[in-house]
Design a protein around this motif. Structure first.
Motif: not given
Length: 211
Positions: A61-65, A70-77, A203-211
């Motif tokens: 996802g990404g976000a802003a303030s 500030a701009l932000g990007a995030e990758l996680g689980a 911010g907004v993000s996309l999540s992908f169910l895997e397990l």
């Protein structure tokens, strides 16, 4: 409305999450009861997202303030404990308008939500990041660049900075299908740099169910 109708189409079943094996196993058999009970079942299935219970996946996802900018990007689980409580953790980068205003670190949080296809959520989280930047060091009486010359013109020194914050957050989830989730939210970061540096992060993000 069209998407909702399509989600309820089929022989007495909702089709919106049939791309997920857990949901499909639970709801694949057509219902043969009376029309009222069948309609109630279809409506229930059309919003039911309990198939996420005790499962996880990845998100980006990404976000802003705007103040401070500030701009932000995030990758996680992420992982669900049951179907109401979500935990998540990832790598987050923040970039601002000045040389020293970028940070890279970890972001961790908890969210409480209903197990439905569209649901608001509330959560708490924390961010801890750091950076390295250089500053002028022409009069500190040190050989900062190891060139055997002290305090020469233009000599610079590497400086490490750290930023930590805790934040409440509010947002909404929408499961596009059984495996893909769209999230929009807002976080209010209370930072270690003082209240004048606290900020809203949208911010907004996309999540992908895997397990």
């Amino acid at each position: 409305m069209i998407a909702f109708i399509n989600g309820c189409a089929g022989l007495g079943t909702s089709r919106w999450a049939m791309d997920d094996a857990v949901y499909e196993e639970k709801y694949d058999d057509p219902y043969t009861g009376d029309d009222v009970d069948k309609a109630q079942r279809i409506m229930k299935q059309a919003i039911d997202a309990r198939h996420v219970a005790d499962r996880g996946g990845i998100y980006a996802g990404g976000a802003a303030s705007d103040e401070p900018f500030a701009l932000g990007a995030e990758l996680g689980a992420f992982h669900y404990f049951g179907s109401f409580l979500e935990t998540r953790g990832g790598i987050k980068g923040l970039a601002g308008t000045a040389e020293k205003d970028w940070f890279l670190g970890g972001d961790f949080g908890l969210r409480l939500q209903a197990p439905s296809r569209f649901t608001p959520f509330v959560g708490v989280g924390t961010f801890l990041g750091g950076n390295k930047h250089s500053v002028l060091a022409e009069d500190d009486h040190l050989d900062n660049d190891d060139d055997l010359s002290v305090d020469e013109r233009g000599e610079r020194e590497d400086v490490y900075s750290f930023l930590a914050s805790v934040y409440p957050e509010l947002g909404v989830h929408f499961w596009i299908n059984g495996k893909t989730r769209l999230t929009a939210g807002a976080q209010y970061h209370l930072t270690t740099q003082g209240r004048s540096n606290d900020f809203w992060f949208f911010g907004v993000s996309l999540s992908f169910l895997e397990l």
